[in-house]
Design a protein around this motif. Structure first.
Motif, mmCIF file in Angstrom:
data_model
loop_
_atom_site.group_PDB
_atom_site.id
_atom_site.type_symbol
_atom_site.label_atom_id
_atom_site.label_comp_id
_atom_site.label_asym_id
_atom_site.label_seq_id
_atom_site.Cartn_x
_atom_site.Cartn_y
_atom_site.Cartn_z
ATOM 1 N N PHE A 272 0.831 -1.199 0.000
ATOM 2 C CA PHE A 272 0.000 0.000 0.000
ATOM 3 C C PHE A 272 0.867 1.251 0.000
ATOM 4 O O PHE A 272 1.941 1.272 0.587
ATOM 5 N N GLN B 226 -1.387 7.432 1.045
ATOM 6 C CA GLN B 226 -2.845 7.307 1.147
ATOM 7 C C GLN B 226 -3.312 7.298 2.609
ATOM 8 O O GLN B 226 -4.498 7.284 2.893
ATOM 9 N N GLU C 110 -14.161 2.568 2.121
ATOM 10 C CA GLU C 110 -14.989 2.124 1.004
ATOM 11 C C GLU C 110 -14.677 0.655 0.707
ATOM 12 O O GLU C 110 -13.519 0.288 0.493
ATOM 13 N N LEU C 111 -15.717 -0.175 0.686
ATOM 14 C CA LEU C 111 -15.467 -1.608 0.500
ATOM 15 C C LEU C 111 -15.248 -1.998 -0.957
ATOM 16 O O LEU C 111 -14.613 -3.003 -1.230
ATOM 17 N N TYR C 112 -15.791 -1.202 -1.881
ATOM 18 C CA TYR C 112 -15.495 -1.531 -3.266
ATOM 19 C C TYR C 112 -14.228 -0.807 -3.699
ATOM 20 O O TYR C 112 -14.255 0.136 -4.481
ATOM 21 N N SER C 113 -13.112 -1.240 -3.158
ATOM 22 C CA SER C 113 -11.808 -0.662 -3.496
ATOM 23 C C SER C 113 -10.751 -1.587 -2.934
ATOM 24 O O SER C 113 -11.055 -2.531 -2.220
ATOM 25 N N LYS C 114 -9.508 -1.285 -3.235
ATOM 26 C CA LYS C 114 -8.431 -2.118 -2.699
ATOM 27 C C LYS C 114 -8.396 -2.042 -1.171
ATOM 28 O O LYS C 114 -7.923 -2.955 -0.502
ATOM 29 N N ASP C 115 -8.896 -0.941 -0.637
ATOM 30 C CA ASP C 115 -8.892 -0.760 0.813
ATOM 31 C C ASP C 115 -9.761 -1.770 1.546
ATOM 32 O O ASP C 115 -9.751 -1.830 2.769
ATOM 33 N N ARG C 116 -10.536 -2.544 0.781
ATOM 34 C CA ARG C 116 -11.332 -3.596 1.399
ATOM 35 C C ARG C 116 -10.457 -4.502 2.265
ATOM 36 O O ARG C 116 -10.855 -4.927 3.328
ATOM 37 N N TRP D 249 -9.745 -2.812 5.529
ATOM 38 C CA TRP D 249 -10.944 -2.938 6.368
ATOM 39 C C TRP D 249 -10.979 -4.333 6.997
ATOM 40 O O TRP D 249 -11.238 -4.487 8.191
ATOM 41 N N ARG D 250 -10.698 -5.345 6.176
ATOM 42 C CA ARG D 250 -10.760 -6.726 6.666
ATOM 43 C C ARG D 250 -9.746 -6.943 7.798
ATOM 44 O O ARG D 250 -10.078 -7.509 8.832
#
Ligand SMILES: [Zn+2]
Ligand SMILES: [Zn+2]
Lengths: 317, 135
Positions: B41, B45, B80-86, B89-90
Protein backbone atom coordinates in the motif's frame (compact mmCIF):
# COMPACT_ATOMS: atom_id res chain seq x y z
CA UNK A 1 -1.68 -0.77 -6.12
CA UNK A 2 -3.58 1.16 -8.72
CA UNK A 3 -7.02 0.73 -7.30
CA UNK A 4 -6.08 1.79 -3.80
CA UNK A 5 -8.70 4.07 -2.31
CA UNK A 6 -10.73 4.08 -5.49
CA UNK A 7 -14.42 4.61 -5.29
CA UNK A 8 -16.87 3.85 -7.99
CA UNK A 9 -18.25 7.06 -9.34
CA UNK A 10 -21.86 7.81 -10.02
CA UNK A 11 -21.45 7.77 -13.79
CA UNK A 12 -20.62 4.10 -13.70
CA UNK A 13 -24.08 3.22 -12.47
CA UNK A 14 -26.37 5.18 -14.72
CA UNK A 15 -28.20 2.88 -17.07
CA UNK A 16 -27.01 -0.31 -15.40
CA UNK A 17 -29.61 -3.07 -15.21
CA UNK A 18 -29.50 -2.94 -11.41
CA UNK A 19 -32.89 -1.26 -11.31
CA UNK A 20 -34.46 -4.63 -11.89
CA UNK A 21 -33.22 -5.77 -8.49
CA UNK A 22 -35.26 -2.98 -7.00
CA UNK A 23 -38.22 -3.44 -9.29
CA UNK A 24 -38.53 -7.08 -8.41
CA UNK A 25 -37.68 -6.37 -4.80
CA UNK A 26 -35.11 -9.10 -4.80
CA UNK A 27 -32.63 -11.16 -6.78
CA UNK A 28 -31.06 -14.58 -7.01
CA UNK A 29 -27.59 -15.11 -8.37
CA UNK A 30 -24.07 -16.45 -7.92
CA UNK A 31 -21.21 -14.00 -7.91
CA UNK A 32 -17.74 -13.59 -6.48
CA UNK A 33 -17.62 -11.41 -3.33
CA UNK A 34 -16.18 -8.45 -5.24
CA UNK A 35 -18.94 -8.63 -7.81
CA UNK A 36 -21.59 -8.82 -5.10
CA UNK A 37 -20.12 -5.79 -3.35
CA UNK A 38 -20.09 -3.90 -6.63
CA UNK A 39 -23.68 -4.93 -7.28
CA UNK A 40 -24.80 -3.75 -3.83
CA UNK A 41 -23.03 -0.44 -4.27
CA UNK A 42 -24.59 -0.02 -7.69
CA UNK A 43 -28.07 -0.64 -6.28
CA UNK A 44 -27.56 1.93 -3.53
CA UNK A 45 -26.06 4.55 -5.83
CA UNK A 46 -28.72 4.07 -8.48
CA UNK A 47 -31.40 4.64 -5.92
CA UNK A 48 -29.61 7.76 -4.65
CA UNK A 49 -29.42 9.17 -8.16
CA UNK A 50 -33.08 8.46 -8.80
CA UNK A 51 -34.03 10.00 -5.47
CA UNK A 52 -32.08 13.16 -6.25
CA UNK A 53 -33.83 13.40 -9.60
CA UNK A 54 -37.20 12.85 -7.95
CA UNK A 55 -36.59 15.59 -5.39
CA UNK A 56 -35.53 18.02 -8.10
CA UNK A 57 -38.67 17.29 -10.08
CA UNK A 58 -40.93 17.85 -7.09
CA UNK A 59 -39.11 21.06 -6.27
CA UNK A 60 -39.69 22.27 -9.82
CA UNK A 61 -43.40 21.46 -9.64
CA UNK A 62 -43.83 23.51 -6.47
CA UNK A 63 -41.61 26.28 -7.73
CA UNK A 64 -43.91 26.76 -10.70
CA UNK A 65 -46.95 26.73 -8.45
CA UNK A 66 -45.33 29.26 -6.12
CA UNK A 67 -44.58 31.43 -9.16
CA UNK A 68 -48.27 31.47 -10.09
CA UNK A 69 -49.30 32.15 -6.51
CA UNK A 70 -46.88 35.01 -5.90
CA UNK A 71 -47.44 36.32 -9.42
CA UNK A 72 -51.08 36.95 -8.57
CA UNK A 73 -50.08 39.41 -5.86
CA UNK A 74 -47.17 41.00 -7.67
CA UNK A 75 -49.16 41.71 -10.78
CA UNK A 76 -52.24 43.15 -9.07
CA UNK A 77 -50.72 46.67 -8.56
CA UNK A 78 -50.26 46.78 -12.35
CA UNK A 79 -54.01 47.19 -12.62
CA UNK A 80 -53.56 50.72 -11.25
CA UNK A 81 -51.35 51.65 -14.21
CA UNK A 82 -53.78 50.51 -16.85
CA UNK A 83 -56.94 48.38 -16.68
CA UNK A 84 -55.50 46.39 -19.59
CA UNK A 85 -53.08 44.76 -17.16
CA UNK A 86 -55.97 43.38 -15.14
CA UNK A 87 -55.86 40.29 -17.29
CA UNK A 88 -52.58 39.22 -15.63
CA UNK A 89 -53.63 38.87 -11.97
CA UNK A 90 -57.02 37.55 -13.01
CA UNK A 91 -55.59 34.77 -15.14
CA UNK A 92 -52.98 33.88 -12.58
CA UNK A 93 -55.57 34.00 -9.81
CA UNK A 94 -57.76 31.59 -11.76
CA UNK A 95 -54.80 29.23 -12.08
CA UNK A 96 -53.98 29.09 -8.36
CA UNK A 97 -56.55 26.52 -7.36
CA UNK A 98 -56.23 24.16 -10.37
CA UNK A 99 -52.47 24.68 -10.11
CA UNK A 100 -52.50 23.47 -6.52
CA UNK A 101 -54.46 20.35 -7.50
CA UNK A 102 -52.12 19.60 -10.40
CA UNK A 103 -49.05 20.11 -8.18
CA UNK A 104 -50.42 17.74 -5.54
CA UNK A 105 -51.27 15.08 -8.11
CA UNK A 106 -47.89 15.37 -9.83
CA UNK A 107 -46.03 15.15 -6.52
CA UNK A 108 -48.04 12.10 -5.56
CA UNK A 109 -47.38 10.44 -8.92
CA UNK A 110 -43.66 11.17 -8.85
CA UNK A 111 -43.33 9.72 -5.36
CA UNK A 112 -45.38 6.69 -6.30
CA UNK A 113 -43.29 5.99 -9.38
CA UNK A 114 -40.10 6.18 -7.34
CA UNK A 115 -41.49 3.86 -4.69
CA UNK A 116 -42.54 1.39 -7.35
CA UNK A 117 -39.09 1.32 -8.93
CA UNK A 118 -36.86 1.33 -5.88
CA UNK A 119 -37.02 -0.88 -2.83
CA UNK A 120 -36.74 0.76 0.54
CA UNK A 121 -34.27 -0.61 3.03
CA UNK A 122 -31.71 -1.68 0.49
CA UNK A 123 -28.93 0.33 2.13
CA UNK A 124 -28.81 -1.75 5.28
CA UNK A 125 -28.82 -4.92 3.20
CA UNK A 126 -25.99 -3.66 1.01
CA UNK A 127 -23.94 -2.61 4.04
CA UNK A 128 -24.45 -5.82 6.00
CA UNK A 129 -23.72 -8.20 3.19
CA UNK A 130 -20.82 -6.22 1.75
CA UNK A 131 -19.21 -6.39 5.17
CA UNK A 132 -19.95 -10.06 5.62
CA UNK A 133 -18.69 -11.05 2.17
CA UNK A 134 -15.55 -8.98 2.63
CA UNK A 135 -14.78 -10.79 5.86
CA UNK A 136 -15.07 -14.24 4.32
CA UNK A 137 -13.61 -13.28 0.95
CA UNK A 138 -10.16 -14.72 1.64
CA UNK A 139 -11.57 -17.90 3.10
CA UNK A 140 -13.39 -18.82 -0.08
CA UNK A 141 -11.82 -20.91 -2.77
CA UNK A 142 -10.17 -18.77 -5.39
CA UNK A 143 -12.74 -17.35 -7.84
CA UNK A 144 -15.43 -19.20 -5.95
CA UNK A 145 -18.89 -17.68 -6.04
CA UNK A 146 -21.39 -16.96 -3.30
CA UNK A 147 -24.95 -17.98 -4.08
CA UNK A 148 -27.38 -15.44 -2.72
CA UNK A 149 -31.11 -15.04 -2.92
CA UNK A 150 -32.71 -11.91 -1.50
CA UNK A 151 -36.27 -10.85 -0.88
CA UNK A 152 -36.59 -7.15 -0.17
CA UNK A 153 -40.36 -6.95 -0.11
CA UNK A 154 -42.27 -5.83 2.94
CA UNK A 155 -42.65 -8.36 5.71
CA UNK A 156 -46.12 -7.31 6.75
CA UNK A 157 -48.13 -8.68 3.85
CA UNK A 158 -50.78 -11.39 3.62
CA UNK A 159 -48.49 -14.06 2.20
CA UNK A 160 -46.02 -13.68 5.08
CA UNK A 161 -48.68 -14.05 7.78
CA UNK A 162 -47.85 -17.10 9.89
CA UNK A 163 -50.60 -16.91 12.48
CA UNK A 164 -52.81 -14.51 14.35
CA UNK A 165 -54.25 -14.77 17.81
CA UNK A 166 -56.26 -12.76 20.29
CA UNK A 167 -54.41 -10.48 22.66
CA UNK A 168 -55.64 -9.20 25.99
CA UNK A 169 -54.29 -6.57 28.31
CA UNK A 170 -55.14 -5.24 31.76
CA UNK A 171 -54.39 -1.64 30.87
CA UNK A 172 -57.22 0.82 31.39
CA UNK A 173 -59.40 1.53 28.40
CA UNK A 174 -58.46 -1.71 26.67
CA UNK A 175 -61.33 -3.04 24.57
CA UNK A 176 -59.85 -5.78 22.42
CA UNK A 177 -56.62 -6.79 20.77
CA UNK A 178 -55.06 -9.02 18.18
CA UNK A 179 -51.57 -10.20 17.39
CA UNK A 180 -50.35 -11.02 13.90
CA UNK A 181 -47.10 -12.87 13.32
CA UNK A 182 -45.21 -12.41 10.09
CA UNK A 183 -42.09 -13.99 8.75
CA UNK A 184 -39.98 -13.21 5.69
CA UNK A 185 -36.71 -14.76 4.63
CA UNK A 186 -34.69 -11.66 3.78
CA UNK A 187 -31.93 -13.67 2.21
CA UNK A 188 -30.33 -17.05 2.03
CA UNK A 189 -27.32 -18.45 0.30
CA UNK A 190 -24.26 -20.60 0.37
CA UNK A 191 -20.56 -20.67 -0.36
CA UNK A 192 -17.59 -22.99 -0.35
CA UNK A 193 -14.63 -22.34 1.88
CA UNK A 194 -10.99 -22.88 1.07
CA UNK A 195 -10.84 -25.97 3.30
CA UNK A 196 -13.88 -27.40 1.46
CA UNK A 197 -16.28 -26.61 4.24
CA UNK A 198 -19.71 -25.65 2.98
CA UNK A 199 -21.53 -22.71 4.49
CA UNK A 200 -25.26 -22.14 4.21
CA UNK A 201 -26.84 -19.06 5.67
CA UNK A 202 -30.31 -17.68 6.16
CA UNK A 203 -31.39 -14.30 7.42
CA UNK A 204 -35.02 -13.82 8.47
CA UNK A 205 -37.26 -11.04 9.70
CA UNK A 206 -39.93 -12.04 12.19
CA UNK A 207 -42.42 -9.36 13.07
CA UNK A 208 -45.24 -9.32 15.55
CA UNK A 209 -47.90 -6.72 14.88
CA UNK A 210 -50.17 -5.92 17.80
CA UNK A 211 -53.47 -4.25 17.04
CA UNK A 212 -55.10 -2.71 20.09
CA UNK A 213 -58.52 -1.14 20.21
CA UNK A 214 -58.84 1.06 23.27
CA UNK A 215 -60.78 3.92 24.76
CA UNK A 216 -58.69 7.05 25.20
CA UNK A 217 -58.92 9.38 28.22
CA UNK A 218 -61.46 11.48 26.31
CA UNK A 219 -63.66 8.41 25.86
CA UNK A 220 -63.03 8.14 22.12
CA UNK A 221 -62.22 4.70 20.69
CA UNK A 222 -58.97 4.41 18.83
CA UNK A 223 -56.79 1.71 17.28
CA UNK A 224 -53.08 1.45 18.00
CA UNK A 225 -50.47 -0.58 16.16
CA UNK A 226 -47.33 -1.79 17.85
CA UNK A 227 -44.48 -3.81 16.38
CA UNK A 228 -41.79 -6.08 17.64
CA UNK A 229 -39.23 -7.54 15.24
CA UNK A 230 -36.38 -10.00 15.62
CA UNK A 231 -33.84 -11.17 13.08
CA UNK A 232 -32.51 -14.71 13.33
CA UNK A 233 -29.38 -15.37 11.33
CA UNK A 234 -28.75 -19.09 10.91
CA UNK A 235 -25.56 -20.72 9.74
CA UNK A 236 -25.37 -24.33 8.70
CA UNK A 237 -21.85 -25.51 8.18
CA UNK A 238 -20.67 -28.79 6.69
CA UNK A 239 -17.08 -29.48 7.67
CA UNK A 240 -15.31 -32.26 5.75
CA UNK A 241 -14.38 -35.31 7.81
CA UNK A 242 -11.27 -35.98 5.76
CA UNK A 243 -9.75 -32.74 7.00
CA UNK A 244 -11.07 -32.39 10.52
CA UNK A 245 -11.66 -34.43 13.63
CA UNK A 246 -14.62 -33.86 15.88
CA UNK A 247 -13.74 -32.51 19.30
CA UNK A 248 -14.92 -34.71 22.18
CA UNK A 249 -17.17 -32.08 23.73
CA UNK A 250 -19.68 -30.31 21.52
CA UNK A 251 -22.10 -28.06 23.35
CA UNK A 252 -25.38 -29.26 21.89
CA UNK A 253 -27.36 -26.59 23.72
CA UNK A 254 -26.02 -23.91 21.42
CA UNK A 255 -25.10 -26.01 18.45
CA UNK A 256 -27.17 -28.59 16.63
CA UNK A 257 -24.99 -31.36 15.32
CA UNK A 258 -25.45 -34.31 12.95
CA UNK A 259 -23.03 -36.12 10.68
CA UNK A 260 -23.15 -37.89 7.36
CA UNK A 261 -20.57 -39.97 5.52
CA UNK A 262 -18.40 -37.09 4.50
CA UNK A 263 -19.28 -34.20 6.79
CA UNK A 264 -19.82 -32.99 10.30
CA UNK A 265 -22.90 -30.81 10.03
CA UNK A 266 -23.39 -27.96 12.49
CA UNK A 267 -26.19 -25.48 12.77
CA UNK A 268 -26.02 -22.34 14.88
CA UNK A 269 -28.23 -19.31 15.15
CA UNK A 270 -28.00 -15.74 16.37
CA UNK A 271 -31.14 -13.76 16.90
CA UNK A 272 -30.71 -10.01 16.48
CA UNK A 273 -33.25 -8.38 18.75
CA UNK A 274 -33.07 -4.65 19.38
CA UNK A 275 -35.43 -4.67 22.34
CA UNK A 276 -33.22 -7.15 24.16
CA UNK A 277 -29.84 -5.86 23.08
CA UNK A 278 -30.38 -2.14 22.95
CA UNK A 279 -33.72 -1.22 24.55
CA UNK A 280 -33.22 2.55 24.17
CA UNK A 281 -33.17 2.17 20.42
CA UNK A 282 -36.34 0.14 20.32
CA UNK A 283 -39.40 1.96 18.99
CA UNK A 284 -42.66 -0.02 19.15
CA UNK A 285 -44.18 2.10 16.39
CA UNK A 286 -41.56 1.19 13.81
CA UNK A 287 -42.28 -1.89 11.73
CA UNK A 288 -38.64 -2.74 11.24
CA UNK A 289 -35.67 -2.38 13.57
CA UNK A 290 -32.93 -4.01 11.53
CA UNK A 291 -31.10 -0.76 10.85
CA UNK A 292 -30.48 -0.39 14.59
CA UNK A 293 -27.53 -2.78 14.36
CA UNK A 294 -24.14 -1.41 13.38
CA UNK A 295 -22.52 -2.98 10.35
CA UNK A 296 -19.37 -3.96 12.29
CA UNK A 297 -21.39 -5.56 15.04
CA UNK A 298 -23.62 -7.46 12.67
CA UNK A 299 -20.81 -8.86 10.55
CA UNK A 300 -18.65 -9.88 13.50
CA UNK A 301 -21.57 -11.60 15.20
CA UNK A 302 -22.28 -13.58 12.05
CA UNK A 303 -18.61 -14.45 11.59
CA UNK A 304 -18.67 -15.68 15.14
CA UNK A 305 -21.30 -18.25 14.14
CA UNK A 306 -18.83 -19.79 11.70
CA UNK A 307 -16.22 -19.51 14.43
CA UNK A 308 -18.52 -21.44 16.76
CA UNK A 309 -18.82 -24.29 14.24
CA UNK A 310 -15.06 -24.41 13.76
CA UNK A 311 -14.58 -24.57 17.51
CA UNK A 312 -16.13 -28.06 17.43
CA UNK A 313 -13.36 -29.54 15.27
CA UNK A 314 -9.58 -29.80 15.00
CA UNK A 315 -7.69 -30.32 11.75
CA UNK A 316 -6.47 -33.90 11.41
CA UNK A 317 -2.71 -33.86 11.69
CA UNK B 1 22.68 -16.32 -13.15
CA UNK B 2 19.16 -17.43 -12.29
CA UNK B 3 16.94 -14.91 -10.62
CA UNK B 4 15.43 -16.25 -7.44
CA UNK B 5 11.76 -15.48 -6.91
CA UNK B 6 10.71 -14.55 -3.41
CA UNK B 7 7.30 -15.40 -2.01
CA UNK B 8 5.12 -12.71 -0.48
CA UNK B 9 5.50 -12.84 3.31
CA UNK B 10 1.95 -11.74 4.07
CA UNK B 11 -0.93 -14.09 4.84
CA UNK B 12 -4.53 -14.48 3.77
CA UNK B 13 -7.62 -15.98 5.37
CA UNK B 14 -9.64 -15.49 8.49
CA UNK B 15 -10.20 -19.04 9.73
CA UNK B 16 -7.76 -21.05 7.67
CA UNK B 17 -4.80 -18.73 7.62
CA UNK B 18 -2.20 -19.42 4.97
CA UNK B 19 0.75 -17.76 3.33
CA UNK B 20 0.09 -15.56 0.36
CA UNK B 21 0.96 -17.49 -2.79
CA UNK B 22 1.95 -14.50 -4.90
CA UNK B 23 5.49 -13.58 -5.77
CA UNK B 24 6.90 -10.65 -3.87
CA UNK B 25 7.59 -7.58 -5.97
CA UNK B 26 8.02 -4.91 -3.30
CA UNK B 27 9.85 -4.52 0.00
CA UNK B 28 8.05 -2.80 2.86
CA UNK B 29 9.88 0.42 3.76
CA UNK B 30 9.24 -0.07 7.43
CA UNK B 31 9.56 -3.76 8.32
CA UNK B 32 11.52 -4.80 5.20
CA UNK B 33 9.15 -7.67 4.50
CA UNK B 34 8.84 -8.88 0.89
CA UNK B 35 5.28 -8.48 -0.32
CA UNK B 36 3.21 -8.83 -3.46
CA UNK B 37 1.36 -5.89 -4.99
CA UNK B 38 -1.94 -7.01 -3.43
CA UNK B 39 -0.38 -6.67 0.00
CA UNK B 40 1.48 -3.42 -0.70
CA UNK B 41 0.00 0.00 0.00
CA UNK B 42 1.08 3.54 -0.70
CA UNK B 43 1.87 5.40 2.51
CA UNK B 44 0.71 8.66 0.97
CA UNK B 45 -2.85 7.31 1.15
CA UNK B 46 -2.75 7.15 4.94
CA UNK B 47 -5.23 9.49 6.56
CA UNK B 48 -3.96 11.19 9.73
CA UNK B 49 -0.80 9.22 10.38
CA UNK B 50 0.69 9.69 13.85
CA UNK B 51 3.82 11.84 14.29
CA UNK B 52 6.21 8.91 14.11
CA UNK B 53 4.63 7.67 10.89
CA UNK B 54 4.34 10.95 9.02
CA UNK B 55 7.80 10.40 7.60
CA UNK B 56 6.59 7.39 5.58
CA UNK B 57 3.81 9.45 4.15
CA UNK B 58 6.19 12.29 3.31
CA UNK B 59 8.63 9.94 1.58
CA UNK B 60 5.89 8.30 -0.48
CA UNK B 61 6.92 4.97 1.02
CA UNK B 62 5.44 1.63 0.13
CA UNK B 63 4.26 -0.35 3.12
CA UNK B 64 3.08 -3.90 3.64
CA UNK B 65 -0.56 -4.26 4.65
CA UNK B 66 0.36 -4.96 8.29
CA UNK B 67 2.35 -1.75 8.64
CA UNK B 68 -0.24 0.21 6.66
CA UNK B 69 -3.10 -0.95 8.89
CA UNK B 70 -1.07 -0.06 11.96
CA UNK B 71 -0.66 3.54 10.74
CA UNK B 72 -4.05 4.05 9.17
CA UNK B 73 -6.24 5.78 11.74
CA UNK B 74 -9.45 5.55 9.74
CA UNK B 75 -12.51 4.02 11.35
CA UNK B 76 -13.85 0.94 9.61
CA UNK B 77 -17.02 2.89 8.77
CA UNK B 78 -15.01 5.31 6.67
CA UNK B 79 -13.46 2.72 4.41
CA UNK B 80 -14.99 2.12 1.00
CA UNK B 81 -15.47 -1.61 0.50
CA UNK B 82 -15.50 -1.53 -3.27
CA UNK B 83 -11.81 -0.66 -3.50
CA UNK B 84 -8.43 -2.12 -2.70
CA UNK B 85 -8.89 -0.76 0.81
CA UNK B 86 -11.33 -3.60 1.40
CA UNK B 87 -8.37 -5.68 2.58
CA UNK B 88 -7.40 -2.91 5.03
CA UNK B 89 -10.94 -2.94 6.37
CA UNK B 90 -10.76 -6.73 6.67
CA UNK B 91 -7.50 -6.57 8.63
CA UNK B 92 -8.95 -4.00 11.02
CA UNK B 93 -12.05 -6.12 11.55
CA UNK B 94 -10.00 -9.27 12.06
CA UNK B 95 -8.02 -7.46 14.76
CA UNK B 96 -11.27 -6.54 16.44
CA UNK B 97 -12.58 -10.05 16.10
CA UNK B 98 -9.43 -11.43 17.74
CA UNK B 99 -9.81 -8.95 20.57
CA UNK B 100 -13.51 -9.40 21.20
CA UNK B 101 -14.21 -13.09 20.59
CA UNK B 102 -12.61 -16.36 21.64
CA UNK B 103 -11.25 -17.18 18.27
CA UNK B 104 -10.58 -20.37 16.35
CA UNK B 105 -7.82 -20.24 13.81
CA UNK B 106 -6.10 -22.98 11.86
CA UNK B 107 -2.70 -22.18 10.47
CA UNK B 108 -2.46 -24.02 7.21
CA UNK B 109 1.28 -24.54 7.50
CA UNK B 110 0.80 -26.50 10.73
CA UNK B 111 -1.14 -29.12 8.82
CA UNK B 112 0.97 -29.71 5.75
CA UNK B 113 -0.97 -30.63 2.66
CA UNK B 114 -4.31 -30.79 4.46
CA UNK B 115 -5.37 -27.41 3.16
CA UNK B 116 -3.69 -27.76 -0.19
CA UNK B 117 -6.00 -26.06 -2.60
CA UNK B 118 -5.37 -28.47 -5.44
CA UNK B 119 -6.06 -31.62 -3.42
CA UNK B 120 -9.59 -32.25 -4.67
CA UNK B 121 -11.90 -31.04 -7.31
CA UNK B 122 -15.04 -30.07 -5.54
CA UNK B 123 -18.43 -29.41 -6.97
CA UNK B 124 -20.36 -26.85 -5.09
CA UNK B 125 -23.97 -27.77 -5.55
CA UNK B 126 -26.49 -26.26 -3.19
CA UNK B 127 -29.61 -27.10 -5.19
CA UNK B 128 -30.81 -29.81 -2.84
CA UNK B 129 -30.32 -27.78 0.33
CA UNK B 130 -33.30 -25.49 0.02
CA UNK B 131 -35.52 -27.42 2.35
CA UNK B 132 -33.07 -27.42 5.21
CA UNK B 133 -34.27 -24.19 6.68
CA UNK B 134 -37.94 -24.84 6.22
CA UNK B 135 -38.43 -26.21 9.70
ZN1 LIG C 1 5.77 -3.77 6.86
ZN1 LIG D 1 0.73 -11.16 -0.92
Amino acid sequence: MDRQGNELNKEQYIGAPIERAHLHRGFNSKKTPVKWIRFFRACVVQREIAEEKKKKKIKKIWFIFLGIFIGTFITSPLTNISPVFKILPTTLGMLVFPGLIVAIIMTYRTNKKFKKNFAEGFDFFADYFSALFTLIEEDLQVESKIALEANLKHTITKENLIKNEAYTSETSGFIKGEEEHYERVISKGSCLFYDESLIFFQFTERTRKRIILKRGSSGKRKTKYKYRAAYPFTIKMKIPKNKYQLNPSVDTKEISFVEDDAYYVFKVSRKFDVKKENPEQYNPYNESSITAFAVDYFSLEVINLINTCYSCVTPSA
Amino acid sequence: MEEKTTRCEEFTGLFVVRNCENNATIVCDKCKKNVCSTHAFKANQIVNPGKEHAVYKKNNSILCISCFVEFDARLTNDIELYSKDRSVWRRKMIHRFHAEYPYMVFLAEDYGSLFDRSSTVFLHDDSDEGSYFDS
